[in-house]
Design a protein around this motif. Structure first.
Motif, short mmCIF file in Angstrom:
data_model
loop_
_atom_site.label_atom_id
_atom_site.label_comp_id
_atom_site.label_asym_id
_atom_site.label_seq_id
_atom_site.Cartn_x
_atom_site.Cartn_y
_atom_site.Cartn_z
N ARG A 126 12.58 6.69 -6.56
CA ARG A 126 11.68 5.90 -5.71
C ARG A 126 12.50 4.84 -4.97
N ILE A 127 12.38 4.83 -3.64
CA ILE A 127 13.24 3.95 -2.86
C ILE A 127 12.47 3.23 -1.76
N LEU A 128 12.74 1.93 -1.66
CA LEU A 128 12.24 1.14 -0.53
C LEU A 128 13.47 0.74 0.26
N LEU A 129 13.51 1.02 1.56
CA LEU A 129 14.68 0.62 2.32
C LEU A 129 14.31 -0.16 3.56
N GLU A 157 0.83 -1.19 0.00
CA GLU A 157 0.00 0.00 0.00
C GLU A 157 0.87 1.25 0.00
N LYS A 158 1.95 1.22 0.78
CA LYS A 158 2.86 2.37 0.80
C LYS A 158 3.56 2.52 -0.55
N TRP A 198 10.21 7.83 -0.39
CA TRP A 198 10.89 6.78 0.38
C TRP A 198 9.88 5.95 1.17
N VAL A 199 10.03 4.64 1.12
CA VAL A 199 9.27 3.78 2.02
C VAL A 199 10.27 3.08 2.93
N THR A 200 10.15 3.30 4.23
CA THR A 200 11.06 2.67 5.18
C THR A 200 10.38 1.48 5.83
#
Ligand code: ADP
Length: 593
Positions: free
Chosen positions: A261-264, A138-139, A149-151
């Motif tokens: 766009r980043i997922l970490l 969803e994020k 950013w999605v942390t």
């Protein structure tokens, strides 16, 4: 849940509670992956339809947008058209097939896309965590239109990396949000030269798949690498997702602050504070549900769930369902299937070093994974963190206790605690005001193991800090801090081997009066029993005189208004120490008029 759907549910709650049949609706919600079987069982255990409906709405209010949508869809499917219409206007905006269950979305196209980007495959032993996966997806959908950013954060071994990889294993998500591809980068703890090498090879990978002719010289400084990456992401790979796995350091993150766009994944929640753009976060809870954790053990040992030995449940309970620990032990059992009892006892005795790494996990053993989290703290904070060693299991403390222990201003303590919480080294119960802080059992066990030789001096520090701070008498306000000291002071004294301090406290009518007034007599009686052997070394008669006084007057000491303890004590035998102290106090009162 967003505000609008939430308020809509609240508005029509009673109407919904009157009309719906939860059991039918829940089937749909489970197959949408927005509800677990456990949750369903809990609701089904309510005696009446109405109570089930109330419980379902209660649950729904705690869930996210997808649950709302799924509930809405279930109403439509079960032909509650009128009710569905009530909810319709406030449906949150989520793309139509965004959240099909992962099996729907895991196609050959997805496989090809992910393996090209270096996203790790599912481990052989794998259990699904649909709710968490959906939360991450969803994020990720929020990054559809704009960079950000999605942390994904949580403590060591909670399953963040596996979760991140699982979240992108979904065709709809890739097509709609990241048609430019998904690129995985394992970061971990590294220095600048290593980081440069990682980015060089990422750039190389990205350039190569464009056209094999162009042979760029690799960027040879971090600044240059950042610019190259910025250019590539902006011009050649718009709408791609970078996954940065296991980030420790915000300077690393700054290199990737290039408007993409980043997922970490990280243990440190606040890393993205220092970068720009939209930010979202998902917390990974440290443990799996009991059944999921058992499923891992069953898969490793090739057993059916109900065929697992009784030790399985104890293992899961002992580590609170930690995915890392359960799979480390599962992997060991796969090799040595008759060692259930042995590994359980290793875990109970905190022999973490023996629970060795099995598969892909980067840390040699559990203790190293834990130690790594602590080692990145500044040195003075490592020292402070060590003080948590003396807490009792499952006990939560307010910041004020630590402010006494560390002799620091409350504000400074709050900042430090926030740092620990953000780094997943500490948990906070924010339902309570003031906030209460506590450790995960595994963390506490680890600390005790690591500081075994210093336990006495750590407890001594607690007692001395307390005495320093409360020179003029114990706290009596009854707030959380006061409760802590009144309850645990004797415990710290005993562990610190400060026998003299323990005698003078426990052989004092004042202390008896204060503690029983604040906590009731039960804790106090328990203290005399628990520390009896120590007290008896000083004077077993006095110990039994106090204990006798308490057991005779226990019911009185539970009364409110609280009785006059001196009066009660005066009816003790005249040979009793309790009587002697009461008499002194009575005389003192009289002489003062
Ligand atoms: P983190 O990134 O939070 O440190 P990982 O994602 O690397 O944790 O997971 C640690 C270990 O826990 C993995 O190597 C794996 O053995 C186990 N694990 C985590 N999640 C799952 C899962 N969903 N199913 C099975 N095992 C898991």
């Amino acid at each position: 849940l967003e505000e609008r759907p939430r308020s809509c549910l609240l508005r029509f709650r009673h109407k919904l509670e009157e009309d719906i049949k939860p059991s039918y609706l829940m089937d749909h919600m489970i197959s949408d992956g927005v509800m677990t079987v456990d949750e369903e069982e809990k609701i089904r255990s309510q005696p009446t339809r109405k109570e089930q409906a109330v419980a379902l709405l209660e649950l729904l209010l705690r869930k996210d947008n997808r649950a709302y949508i799924s509930f809405y869809n279930a109403l439509v499917k079960e032909t509650y058209d009128d009710l569905a219409n009530l909810l319709h206007d406030d449906l949150p905006y989520v793309l139509p097939d965004a959240h099909k269950s992962s099996s729907d979305g895991y196609t050959p196209y997805v496989q090809a896309m992910l393996s090209e980007g270096g996203v790790p495959q599912r481990p052989v032993v794998f259990v699904s965590r649909p709710e968490l996966v959906n939360r991450v997806r969803e994020k990720l959908y929020r990054l559809q239109k704009d960079p950000g950013w999605v942390t994904v954060f949580g403590m060591a071994g909670s399953g963040k990396s596996i979760l991140a990889a699982e979240a992108v294993r979904h065709q709809g998500l890739i097509e709609e949000c990241f048609p430019g591809g998904i690129h995985w980068l394992s970061i971990g703890q590294l220095d600048k030269p290593d980081l440069l090498v990682k980015i060089q090879s990422l750039c190389f990978r990205l350039e190569q798949s464009l056209d094999s002719q162009s042979l760029h010289r690799p960027p040879n400084s971090l600044d240059e690498a950042k610019e190259r990456l910025r250019f590539l992401m902006l011009r050649r790979y718009p709408r791609a997702l970078l996954i940065l796995d296991d980030i420790w350091d915000s300077t690393v993150l700054k290199t990737f602050d290039i408007h993409c766009r980043i997922l970490l994944t990280t243990r440190n929640r606040s890393l993205t504070d220092s970068v720009s753009g939209a930010k979202y976060e998902v917390e990974v809870e440290s443990g799996l549900d009991e059944n999921k954790a058992l499923e891992i053990l069953a898969l490793y040992t090739d057993t059916k769930l109900h065929g697992l030995p009784e030790e399985a449940r104890s293992i899961v309970r002992e580590c609170k369902g930690s995915p890392l620990v359960v799979s480390l032990i599962g992997a060991l059992l796969k090799e040595k299937p008759n060692r259930w009892r042995y590994y359980l006892s290793q875990l109970q005795q905190k022999q973490f070093k023996r629970i060795r790494k099995s598969s892909s996990y980067d840390y040699d053993a559990l203790d190293q994974a834990m130690a790594a989290s602590i080692e990145v703290l500044p040195e003075d904070h490592q020292e402070l963190y060590k003080d948590f060693t003396v807490l009792e299991q499952d006990i939560k403390v307010p910041a004020k206790v630590l402010s006494v222990l560390w002799d620091l201003e409350p504000e400074e303590v709050e900042d430090i605690l926030e740092e620990f919480v953000n780094k997943s080294l500490l948990f906070v119960d924010s339902h309570n005001k003031p906030y209460l802080y506590y450790l995960h059992d595994l963390q506490l066990d680890f600390l005790v193991e690591q500081n075994r030789t210093q336990l006495e001096s750590l407890h001594t520090k607690v007692v001395h800090q307390y005495q320093q701070h409360y020179r003029d008498g114990p706290p009596i306000s009854g707030d959380e801090e006061c409760l802590y000291w009144i309850r645990f002071l004797t415990y710290h004294m005993a562990k610190a081997n400060l026998c003299q301090e323990l005698y003078s406290l426990m052989f004092s009518l004042d202390w008896v009066s204060i503690k029983s007034k604040i906590m009731g007599p039960a804790h106090l009686i328990n203290d005399y029993v628990e520390y009896g052997p120590i007290l008896d070394k000083e004077n077993s008669e006095v110990r039994s005189q106090f204990q006798e006084f308490l057991s005779l007057n226990g019911h009185q000491l539970e009364q409110r208004p609280f009785p006059d303890v001196v009066q009660l004590a005066l009816s003790q035998p005249h040979t009793s120490e309790v009587y002697r102290q009461a008499l002194l106090q009575a005389q003192d009162r009289a002489s003062r008029g």
